[in-house]
Design a protein around this motif. Sequence first.
Motif, PDB file in Angstrom:
ATOM      1  N   ASP A  20       0.855  -1.189   0.000  1.00 42.36           N
ATOM      2  CA  ASP A  20       0.000   0.000   0.000  1.00 42.36           C
ATOM      3  C   ASP A  20       0.894   1.243   0.000  1.00 42.36           C
ATOM      4  N   THR A  21       0.273   2.415  -0.182  1.00 42.51           N
ATOM      5  CA  THR A  21       1.057   3.655  -0.347  1.00 42.51           C
ATOM      6  C   THR A  21       1.958   3.911   0.863  1.00 42.51           C
ATOM      7  N   LEU A  22       1.423   3.689   2.068  1.00 45.28           N
ATOM      8  CA  LEU A  22       2.218   3.963   3.267  1.00 45.28           C
ATOM      9  C   LEU A  22       3.448   3.055   3.320  1.00 45.28           C
ATOM     10  N   TYR A  30       9.294   2.137   2.478  1.00 46.81           N
ATOM     11  CA  TYR A  30      10.381   1.410   1.800  1.00 46.81           C
ATOM     12  C   TYR A  30      11.291   2.389   1.073  1.00 46.81           C
ATOM     13  N   PHE A  31      10.665   3.281   0.291  1.00 44.02           N
ATOM     14  CA  PHE A  31      11.464   4.212  -0.518  1.00 44.02           C
ATOM     15  C   PHE A  31      12.321   5.106   0.373  1.00 44.02           C
ATOM     16  N   ALA A  32      11.733   5.510   1.521  1.00 42.52           N
ATOM     17  CA  ALA A  32      12.436   6.464   2.384  1.00 42.52           C
ATOM     18  C   ALA A  32      13.762   5.903   2.885  1.00 42.52           C
ATOM     19  N   THR A  35       9.885  11.998   3.869  1.00 38.09           N
ATOM     20  CA  THR A  35       9.529  11.076   2.778  1.00 38.09           C
ATOM     21  C   THR A  35      10.017  11.736   1.489  1.00 38.09           C
ATOM     22  N   PHE A  36      10.020  10.981   0.401  1.00 37.60           N
ATOM     23  CA  PHE A  36      10.476  11.614  -0.838  1.00 37.60           C
ATOM     24  C   PHE A  36       9.567  12.750  -1.294  1.00 37.60           C
ATOM     25  N   PRO A  37       8.235  12.589  -1.239  1.00 31.94           N
ATOM     26  CA  PRO A  37       7.425  13.768  -1.591  1.00 31.94           C
ATOM     27  C   PRO A  37       7.779  14.967  -0.692  1.00 31.94           C
ATOM     28  N   GLY A  38       8.018  14.725   0.594  1.00 33.44           N
ATOM     29  CA  GLY A  38       8.350  15.815   1.517  1.00 33.44           C
ATOM     30  C   GLY A  38       9.698  16.449   1.185  1.00 33.44           C
ATOM     31  N   HIS A  48       2.452   4.198 -17.766  1.00 32.83           N
ATOM     32  CA  HIS A  48       1.507   3.897 -16.679  1.00 32.83           C
ATOM     33  C   HIS A  48       0.207   4.674 -16.916  1.00 32.83           C
ATOM     34  N   PHE A  49       0.326   6.008 -17.107  1.00 36.64           N
ATOM     35  CA  PHE A  49      -0.866   6.840 -17.349  1.00 36.64           C
ATOM     36  C   PHE A  49      -0.939   7.176 -18.834  1.00 36.64           C
ATOM     37  N   GLN A  50      -2.091   6.960 -19.438  1.00 46.19           N
ATOM     38  CA  GLN A  50      -2.183   7.185 -20.890  1.00 46.19           C
ATOM     39  C   GLN A  50      -3.293   8.151 -21.258  1.00 46.19           C
ATOM     40  N   ARG A  93       1.439  18.792  -5.475  1.00 46.95           N
ATOM     41  CA  ARG A  93       0.117  18.180  -5.577  1.00 46.95           C
ATOM     42  C   ARG A  93       0.234  16.789  -6.188  1.00 46.95           C
ATOM     43  N   LEU A  94      -0.899  16.100  -6.250  1.00 43.68           N
ATOM     44  CA  LEU A  94      -0.909  14.744  -6.811  1.00 43.68           C
ATOM     45  C   LEU A  94      -0.210  14.715  -8.174  1.00 43.68           C
ATOM     46  N   TYR A  95      -0.561  15.700  -9.019  1.00 47.22           N
ATOM     47  CA  TYR A  95      -0.020  15.677 -10.389  1.00 47.22           C
ATOM     48  C   TYR A  95       1.390  16.261 -10.479  1.00 47.22           C
ATOM     49  N   ASP A  96       1.993  16.588  -9.331  1.00 44.92           N
ATOM     50  CA  ASP A  96       3.432  16.890  -9.316  1.00 44.92           C
ATOM     51  C   ASP A  96       4.244  15.618  -9.082  1.00 44.92           C
ATOM     52  N   CYS A  97       3.586  14.555  -8.618  1.00 48.00           N
ATOM     53  CA  CYS A  97       4.301  13.362  -8.148  1.00 48.00           C
ATOM     54  C   CYS A  97       4.289  12.261  -9.195  1.00 48.00           C
ATOM     55  N   CYS A  98       5.395  11.526  -9.263  1.00 52.65           N
ATOM     56  CA  CYS A  98       5.383  10.286 -10.034  1.00 52.65           C
ATOM     57  C   CYS A  98       4.539   9.276  -9.247  1.00 52.65           C
ATOM     58  N   PRO A  99       3.989   8.279  -9.906  1.00 50.01           N
ATOM     59  CA  PRO A  99       3.251   7.246  -9.170  1.00 50.01           C
ATOM     60  C   PRO A  99       4.190   6.125  -8.702  1.00 50.01           C
ATOM     61  N   PHE A 100       3.672   5.249  -7.882  1.00 50.62           N
ATOM     62  CA  PHE A 100       4.343   3.966  -7.639  1.00 50.62           C
ATOM     63  C   PHE A 100       3.982   3.072  -8.817  1.00 50.62           C
ATOM     64  N   SER A 101       4.979   2.561  -9.511  1.00 49.04           N
ATOM     65  CA  SER A 101       4.714   1.716 -10.692  1.00 49.04           C
ATOM     66  C   SER A 101       5.499   0.429 -10.575  1.00 49.04           C
ATOM     67  N   CYS A 152      10.993  12.826 -11.078  1.00 50.94           N
ATOM     68  CA  CYS A 152      10.219  12.088 -10.076  1.00 50.94           C
ATOM     69  C   CYS A 152       9.140  12.992  -9.482  1.00 50.94           C
ATOM     70  N   PHE A 153       9.431  14.280  -9.422  1.00 43.57           N
ATOM     71  CA  PHE A 153       8.451  15.312  -9.077  1.00 43.57           C
ATOM     72  C   PHE A 153       8.674  16.424 -10.095  1.00 43.57           C
ATOM     73  N   THR A 154       7.639  17.200 -10.399  1.00 46.75           N
ATOM     74  CA  THR A 154       7.779  18.199 -11.479  1.00 46.75           C
ATOM     75  C   THR A 154       8.969  19.116 -11.240  1.00 46.75           C
ATOM     76  N   LEU A 203       9.103  10.152 -15.660  1.00 49.42           N
ATOM     77  CA  LEU A 203       8.714   9.393 -14.466  1.00 49.42           C
ATOM     78  C   LEU A 203       7.312   9.800 -14.042  1.00 49.42           C
ATOM     79  N   LYS A 204       7.001  11.089 -14.258  1.00 47.66           N
ATOM     80  CA  LYS A 204       5.700  11.631 -13.837  1.00 47.66           C
ATOM     81  C   LYS A 204       4.538  10.843 -14.417  1.00 47.66           C
ATOM     82  N   ALA A 205       4.617  10.526 -15.720  1.00 45.60           N
ATOM     83  CA  ALA A 205       3.435   9.935 -16.344  1.00 45.60           C
ATOM     84  C   ALA A 205       3.707   8.566 -16.979  1.00 45.60           C
TER      85      ALA A 205
HETATM   86  C1  LIG Z   1       1.147  10.865  -4.819  1.00 48.60           C
HETATM   87  C2  LIG Z   1       0.847   9.607  -4.044  1.00 48.60           C
HETATM   88  C3  LIG Z   1       0.991   9.887  -2.537  1.00 48.60           C
HETATM   89  C4  LIG Z   1      -0.594   9.199  -4.356  1.00 48.60           C
HETATM   90  O1  LIG Z   1      -0.870   8.012  -3.649  1.00 48.60           O
HETATM   91  P1  LIG Z   1      -2.368   7.690  -3.140  1.00 48.60           P
HETATM   92  O2  LIG Z   1      -2.970   8.945  -2.636  1.00 48.60           O
HETATM   93  O3  LIG Z   1      -2.289   6.518  -2.222  1.00 48.60           O
HETATM   94  O4  LIG Z   1      -3.082   7.343  -4.472  1.00 48.60           O
HETATM   95  P2  LIG Z   1      -3.799   5.954  -4.826  1.00 48.60           P
HETATM   96  O5  LIG Z   1      -2.760   4.926  -5.120  1.00 48.60           O
HETATM   97  O6  LIG Z   1      -4.827   5.654  -3.797  1.00 48.60           O
HETATM   98  O7  LIG Z   1      -4.511   6.330  -6.186  1.00 48.60           O
HETATM   99  C5  LIG Z   1      -5.666   7.191  -6.229  1.00 48.60           C
HETATM  100  C6  LIG Z   1      -5.854   7.624  -7.659  1.00 48.60           C
HETATM  101  O8  LIG Z   1      -4.822   8.561  -8.019  1.00 48.60           O
HETATM  102  C7  LIG Z   1      -4.060   8.032  -9.100  1.00 48.60           C
HETATM  103  N1  LIG Z   1      -2.666   8.353  -8.808  1.00 48.60           N
HETATM  104  C8  LIG Z   1      -1.875   7.814  -7.854  1.00 48.60           C
HETATM  105  N2  LIG Z   1      -0.666   8.401  -7.875  1.00 48.60           N
HETATM  106  C9  LIG Z   1      -0.707   9.297  -8.884  1.00 48.60           C
HETATM  107  C10 LIG Z   1       0.234  10.194  -9.390  1.00 48.60           C
HETATM  108  N3  LIG Z   1       1.457  10.253  -8.858  1.00 48.60           N
HETATM  109  N4  LIG Z   1      -0.111  11.003 -10.400  1.00 48.60           N
HETATM  110  C11 LIG Z   1      -1.352  10.920 -10.938  1.00 48.60           C
HETATM  111  N5  LIG Z   1      -2.304  10.089 -10.485  1.00 48.60           N
HETATM  112  C12 LIG Z   1      -1.964   9.284  -9.464  1.00 48.60           C
HETATM  113  C13 LIG Z   1      -4.340   6.564  -9.130  1.00 48.60           C
HETATM  114  O9  LIG Z   1      -4.183   6.036 -10.434  1.00 48.60           O
HETATM  115  C14 LIG Z   1      -5.764   6.499  -8.665  1.00 48.60           C
HETATM  116  O10 LIG Z   1      -6.606   6.840  -9.746  1.00 48.60           O
HETATM  117  P3  LIG Z   1      -8.046   6.161  -9.901  1.00 48.60           P
HETATM  118  O11 LIG Z   1      -8.817   6.561  -8.677  1.00 48.60           O
HETATM  119  O12 LIG Z   1      -8.581   6.762 -11.170  1.00 48.60           O
HETATM  120  O13 LIG Z   1      -7.788   4.694  -9.974  1.00 48.60           O
HETATM  121  C15 LIG Z   1       1.813   8.439  -4.474  1.00 48.60           C
HETATM  122  O14 LIG Z   1       1.642   8.196  -5.859  1.00 48.60           O
HETATM  123  C16 LIG Z   1       3.265   8.819  -4.199  1.00 48.60           C
HETATM  124  O15 LIG Z   1       3.722   8.819  -3.062  1.00 48.60           O
HETATM  125  N6  LIG Z   1       4.073   9.109  -5.230  1.00 48.60           N
HETATM  126  C17 LIG Z   1       5.487   9.395  -5.079  1.00 48.60           C
HETATM  127  C18 LIG Z   1       6.305   8.122  -5.140  1.00 48.60           C
HETATM  128  C19 LIG Z   1       7.739   8.366  -4.763  1.00 48.60           C
HETATM  129  O16 LIG Z   1       8.044   9.046  -3.808  1.00 48.60           O
HETATM  130  N7  LIG Z   1       8.667   7.850  -5.552  1.00 48.60           N
HETATM  131  C20 LIG Z   1      10.060   8.051  -5.344  1.00 48.60           C
HETATM  132  C21 LIG Z   1      10.479   9.317  -5.960  1.00 48.60           C
HETATM  133  S1  LIG Z   1      12.123   9.808  -5.547  1.00 48.60           S
END
Ligand SMILES: CC(C)(COP(=O)(O)OP(=O)(O)OC[C@H]1O[C@@H](n2cnc3c(N)ncnc32)[C@H](O)[C@@H]1OP(=O)(O)O)[C@@H](O)C(=O)NCCC(=O)NCCS
Length: 385
Positions: free
Chosen positions: A118-120, A125-127, A141-144, A182-184, A203-211, A285-287, A328-330
């Motif tokens: 799960d995300t947590l 793990y990543f941290a 954390t990395f987003p932080g 991942h995202f299309q 914001r959410l769309y600044d972050c790469c996803p877990f893939s 990894c972030f915008t 990495l973002k998309a």
């Molecule tokens: C941003 C983040 C916290 C979102 O996690 P979350 O809130 O648990 O999101 P969920 O996995 O529950 O997904 C919820 C929705 O958002 C989407 N989503 C998840 N992460 C996304 C992202 N980064 N960008 C766009 N959409 C995302 C999912 O596809 C899902 O969409 P759906 O409802 O249409 O299926 C997580 O993606 C994250 O931590 N990313 C950074 C990873 C990282 O740190 N990598 C290392 C970099 S150095």
Amino acid sequence: MTREAWVLGAASNRFGKMKESGREAGARVALEAIQTAGIEPKDIGYTFVANAFGLSEKQAHVGPLINTALGIPEVPSCTVESACSSSSAALHEAFVHVAGGFLDAALVVGVEKLSQLDTLTATSYFAIGADYPFESHNGATFPGLYATIADAHMKRYGTRREQLGAVSVKNHLNASLNPHAHFQKPITMDTYLESPMIATPLRLYDCCPFSDGAAALVVVAAEKYPNPHTEPLVIRASARAGSIADMHDRPDLTSLPASQRAAQTAFRQARVEPGQIDFMEVHDCFTIAELVALEDMGFFPRGQAGAATAEGLTARDGKLPVNPSGGLKAKGHPVSATGASQVVEIFEQFNGLAGPRAVPKTSVALAHNVGATGSSASVHIFGRR
Ligand SMILES: CC(C)(COP(=O)(O)OP(=O)(O)OC[C@H]1O[C@@H](n2cnc3c(N)ncnc32)[C@H](O)[C@@H]1OP(=O)(O)O)[C@@H](O)C(=O)NCCC(=O)NCCS
């Protein structure tokens, strides 16, 4: 001894959620890369694997498992770990061995499977890739951590939310044309601006996803393959650099010195200047990371990459296309597959396989891949024969 080394074959699966295990996906893309190169598994002299978070699948040491699946169990392998830059570090090792005359052909495989977490748990793990006692243990954390970089950049240079948003909108548009992504689906600026806050100001769309994902490359000595089946990528530079791991000990939060150093070394090795690069894949990894990378590598003056992105200069059909794959973002960020997948994109662009996301010029390209918050970085430069 140094001799010319090429990336002769490359392959990637679709990033996102994999049904198969990391070892299965790694073996599958490895075979595809070998077939693309027009060689046989038995030609491989060494397999360099990147799989930083394999333990989350309760599986370490995947190299021998991948080689066994390829029918070459006797071939040596090792795992190269450099956090998010693991597979570019593996490519560097392959290059050093091939260019140095120790191997005629090497396989690079980057693979990660994290969707079982799960995300947590994945965030925790990543941290571990940061400094655990000083950073992660205290809640970083990395987003932080990247939010801290974004905040510093905004305060010093006046970088605006819409400029970060322009990176995201561009990369999601590119990914919408990439079958490996991942995202299309493209996003609008409004979608970006209205997306939930993750770590202020990101914001959410600044972050790469877990893939999940896997990517593989075949690196060969040019002199041993005089009639290549593909348009090989000539490895004109393979540079790595490091820097202080802890962000609190760095003199400047708006720059990653390892990126600067690796880029300077790479430009020197390749004997090119930033102005000669036709397109590149950079570590977004972030915008904010894309903007900082462009400034660190000398493509734009400090504080100006955001405005340049908003003006469209880094769009696929712009003056300097950046992340035509979606980045990495998309395209996604399966940590250990990311560096190799950047090279897959460059290989597809050079070989006319990028379809509607083809960039206008493909003579010289750069790949930039960062480990953690920039304690490691790799820069590779590729050209044509
Ligand atoms: C941003 C983040 C916290 C979102 O996690 P979350 O809130 O648990 O999101 P969920 O996995 O529950 O997904 C919820 C929705 O958002 C989407 N989503 C998840 N992460 C996304 C992202 N980064 N960008 C766009 N959409 C995302 C999912 O596809 C899902 O969409 P759906 O409802 O249409 O299926 C997580 O993606 C994250 O931590 N990313 C950074 C990873 C990282 O740190 N990598 C290392 C970099 S150095």
